[in-house]
Design a protein around this motif. Structure first.
Motif, PDB file in Angstrom:
ATOM      1  N   ARG A   1      16.879  36.590   8.867  1.00  0.00           N
ATOM      2  CA  ARG A   1      17.478  35.999   7.667  1.00  0.00           C
ATOM      3  C   ARG A   1      17.911  34.564   7.913  1.00  0.00           C
ATOM      4  N   LEU A   2      18.523  34.296   9.054  1.00  0.00           N
ATOM      5  CA  LEU A   2      19.031  32.954   9.352  1.00  0.00           C
ATOM      6  C   LEU A   2      17.993  32.143  10.117  1.00  0.00           C
ATOM      7  N   PRO A   3      17.966  30.819   9.910  1.00  0.00           N
ATOM      8  CA  PRO A   3      17.049  29.968  10.674  1.00  0.00           C
ATOM      9  C   PRO A   3      17.305  30.077  12.178  1.00  0.00           C
ATOM     10  N   GLU A   4      16.235  30.008  12.944  1.00  0.00           N
ATOM     11  CA  GLU A   4      16.352  30.147  14.397  1.00  0.00           C
ATOM     12  C   GLU A   4      17.309  29.133  15.032  1.00  0.00           C
ATOM     13  N   PRO A   5      17.332  27.857  14.599  1.00  0.00           N
ATOM     14  CA  PRO A   5      18.280  26.931  15.232  1.00  0.00           C
ATOM     15  C   PRO A   5      19.737  27.368  15.068  1.00  0.00           C
TER      16      PRO A   5
ATOM     17  N   VAL B   1      20.395  21.225  11.184  1.00  0.00           N
ATOM     18  CA  VAL B   1      20.593  22.383  10.312  1.00  0.00           C
ATOM     19  C   VAL B   1      21.902  23.035  10.740  1.00  0.00           C
ATOM     20  N   CYS B   2      22.912  22.941   9.884  1.00  0.00           N
ATOM     21  CA  CYS B   2      24.224  23.410  10.306  1.00  0.00           C
ATOM     22  C   CYS B   2      24.643  24.645   9.524  1.00  0.00           C
TER      23      CYS B   2
ATOM     24  N   PHE C   1      11.674  17.783  16.575  1.00  0.00           N
ATOM     25  CA  PHE C   1      12.838  18.466  17.129  1.00  0.00           C
ATOM     26  C   PHE C   1      13.887  18.694  16.048  1.00  0.00           C
ATOM     27  N   VAL C   2      14.388  19.909  15.982  1.00  0.00           N
ATOM     28  CA  VAL C   2      15.418  20.255  15.003  1.00  0.00           C
ATOM     29  C   VAL C   2      16.591  20.878  15.748  1.00  0.00           C
ATOM     30  N   ALA C   3      17.797  20.480  15.367  1.00  0.00           N
ATOM     31  CA  ALA C   3      18.999  20.990  16.019  1.00  0.00           C
ATOM     32  C   ALA C   3      19.729  21.952  15.102  1.00  0.00           C
TER      33      ALA C   3
ATOM     34  N   LEU D   1      12.729  27.893   5.370  1.00  0.00           N
ATOM     35  CA  LEU D   1      11.753  28.983   5.418  1.00  0.00           C
ATOM     36  C   LEU D   1      10.896  28.898   6.680  1.00  0.00           C
ATOM     37  N   ARG D   2      10.454  27.705   7.051  1.00  0.00           N
ATOM     38  CA  ARG D   2       9.643  27.559   8.271  1.00  0.00           C
ATOM     39  C   ARG D   2      10.429  27.942   9.510  1.00  0.00           C
ATOM     40  N   LEU D   3      11.724  27.679   9.488  1.00  0.00           N
ATOM     41  CA  LEU D   3      12.564  27.945  10.654  1.00  0.00           C
ATOM     42  C   LEU D   3      13.103  29.372  10.682  1.00  0.00           C
TER      43      LEU D   3
END
Length: 209
Positions: free
Chosen positions: A195-199, A99-100, A29-31, A188-190
């Protein structure tokens, strides 16, 4: 808290940042964390937890408050931490990685929002910013995954990372308990499609709702 007291607090907490721990290569889980600004000095802290393998949202919380600290570059954490921490306290699914939208080591005092969040929560934390803040960097090659170091006073404090071919990079810096190599791999995986990470994209949407 005064500006001088806030700067002193950053200096006090900075030695607690762990930049040597490589951090987890894979998490469940990633926030994503982001803060939206409204009228009357209102701030909304949004935290969205995604399952890292599928990027499906499994939990989300938004907390709206009146900002308790002025708008001062380099000290945004003192405006944004209170609603973010309040939102994290209400999560039902605890994240393994934060990930902020902001900076970590790439900060004038080497202690941006990602470092502050990491120290206070104890969680591996990455800062991903849309614009450069400190130091200098070369434009990375156009290919996805290409990067160039961000240098501040001769020290590498982050990377300009290309998450989409031919699209301007994002600016990744260590927050706490994660290496720069590992942080960039997570970003990169997210970021499979944008361009921006999904979280962070999800947290941004929630902070504006």
């Amino acid at each position: 808290m005064s500006i001088e007291e806030a700067e002193a607090e950053q200096e006090r907490l900075r030695p607690l940042v762990d930049l040597d721990d490589p951090g987890p290569e894979r998490v469940e889980f990633v926030a994503g964390l982001d803060v939206g600004y409204g009228g009357d000095d209102e701030v909304t802290g949004a935290v969205v937890v995604l399952r890292s393998g599928t990027l499906e949202v499994v939990d989300q919380v938004a907390v709206r408050q009146r900002a308790g600290f002025p708008y001062v570059p380099g000290l945004f954490a003192f405006r944004e931490l209170p609603p973010l921490l309040a939102a994290m306290d209400r999560l039902r699914v605890p994240p393994d990685l934060l990930v902020c939208d902001g900076y970590g080591l790439a900060h004038p005092r080497r202690f941006g929002l990602a470092c502050h969040l990491g120290v206070l929560t104890g969680l591996p934390t990455i800062g991903v910013a849309k614009t450069a803040f400190v130091g200098r960097h070369d434009d990375p090659p156009a290919a996805r995954g290409s990067w160039s170091p961000i240098l501040l006073d001769g020290e590498v404090v982050g990377r300009a990372l290309r998450t989409r071919e031919g699209v301007k990079p994002v600016f990744v810096s260590q927050g706490h308990r994660v290496s720069l190599d590992n942080a960039c791999s997570h970003v990169l995986r997210l970021s499979p499609d944008f361009r921006l990470p999904e979280p962070i994209r999800a947290a941004d949407r929630l902070s504006r709702s």
